[in-house]
Scaffold this motif. Sequence first.
Motif, PDB file in Angstrom:
ATOM      1  N   GLU A  69     -35.785   8.511 -50.898  1.00 47.71           N
ATOM      2  CA  GLU A  69     -34.708   9.337 -50.345  1.00 47.71           C
ATOM      3  C   GLU A  69     -33.612   8.437 -49.767  1.00 47.71           C
ATOM      4  O   GLU A  69     -32.421   8.682 -49.974  1.00 47.71           O
ATOM      5  N   GLY A  70     -34.010   7.404 -49.056  1.00 46.30           N
ATOM      6  CA  GLY A  70     -33.040   6.475 -48.504  1.00 46.30           C
ATOM      7  C   GLY A  70     -32.243   5.761 -49.574  1.00 46.30           C
ATOM      8  O   GLY A  70     -31.049   5.482 -49.398  1.00 46.30           O
ATOM      9  N   PHE A  72     -31.179   6.978 -52.308  1.00 45.88           N
ATOM     10  CA  PHE A  72     -30.113   7.852 -52.796  1.00 45.88           C
ATOM     11  C   PHE A  72     -29.078   8.190 -51.721  1.00 45.88           C
ATOM     12  O   PHE A  72     -27.936   8.518 -52.043  1.00 45.88           O
ATOM     13  N   TYR A  73     -29.471   8.095 -50.451  1.00 45.51           N
ATOM     14  CA  TYR A  73     -28.555   8.493 -49.382  1.00 45.51           C
ATOM     15  C   TYR A  73     -27.858   7.325 -48.683  1.00 45.51           C
ATOM     16  O   TYR A  73     -26.839   7.517 -48.040  1.00 45.51           O
ATOM     17  N   THR A  74     -28.388   6.117 -48.798  1.00 41.82           N
ATOM     18  CA  THR A  74     -27.813   4.981 -48.072  1.00 41.82           C
ATOM     19  C   THR A  74     -26.395   4.670 -48.534  1.00 41.82           C
ATOM     20  O   THR A  74     -26.051   4.845 -49.705  1.00 41.82           O
ATOM     21  N   GLY A 208     -34.688  18.093 -46.978  1.00 38.90           N
ATOM     22  CA  GLY A 208     -33.554  17.326 -47.463  1.00 38.90           C
ATOM     23  C   GLY A 208     -32.597  16.863 -46.384  1.00 38.90           C
ATOM     24  O   GLY A 208     -31.571  16.237 -46.682  1.00 38.90           O
ATOM     25  N   LYS A 209     -32.904  17.148 -45.119  1.00 42.26           N
ATOM     26  CA  LYS A 209     -32.046  16.756 -44.007  1.00 42.26           C
ATOM     27  C   LYS A 209     -32.588  15.503 -43.326  1.00 42.26           C
ATOM     28  O   LYS A 209     -33.800  15.297 -43.262  1.00 42.26           O
ATOM     29  N   ARG A 210     -31.683  14.699 -42.776  1.00 44.01           N
ATOM     30  CA  ARG A 210     -32.106  13.470 -42.103  1.00 44.01           C
ATOM     31  C   ARG A 210     -32.805  13.760 -40.785  1.00 44.01           C
ATOM     32  O   ARG A 210     -33.769  13.087 -40.425  1.00 44.01           O
TER      33      ARG A 210
END
Length: 244
Positions: A69-70, A72-74, A208-210
């Motif tokens: 997940e990180g 794709f979001y970083t 899907g939220k941090r």
Amino acid sequence: MGKMPQKGLSGSTLKLIAIITMLIDHIGAAVIARLLIAGQGSEMLYKIYYAMRAVGRVAFPIFCFLLVEGFFYTGSRKKYALRLFGFALLSEIPFDLAFSGKILEFGYQNVFFTLLIGLLTIMLFDAVVKKQEWHPVLRSALLVIITFGGMGAAYLLHTDYDAKGVLAILVFYMTRQMRGLQIVAGCLAFCWELPAIVAFIPIAFYNGKRGWNIKYLFYAFYPVHLLVLYLICVGMGTAQIAVV
């Protein structure tokens, strides 16, 4: 009116679950195991040890899931990799002290190295996947080389979870767009360690939220708690007993 709370579990909640189960596992592996090896354990202590190690199996699949997940979001994958590398180096002495009683022990490396190799593997994998203009045979061959290269590196370096850990990270990456398939494939990737499958219950509820901004909690907690566990063993007089 304020926003309604998001249903499900945030990334920070999953991280806390992983941290707590990891701590339980490491108390068993670093503290209680030494008592058992020293012949100071009872039948009840053996049962507690095995129960704690089983609970601890939940942590690593969650960390693998959150790593992807990180990815794709970083905002910067390069900085993400450098951060993992830095904490891998920082954690190695506490890790070796906690589990071998030595300042440096090169026969077994901490989990940050596994996560780092897994991240580098999916970075390369992702770069090749996006090269749609390349011949399919070439792309397929490169993906196979990258997969076995990442798994081989973890195996040769004797990182925590070694090649199996890198493969699990790849599985999470390749199935990310299909949550149901991701859970099934993840369970299969950890079928060799059945208690780990419990981790996919909270993963299934990921929203899907941090969540809370606790990005550095795991990074700092990992070396600090290992050092504390080692000091506890020093106090008990069992620190020189190796458990790995």
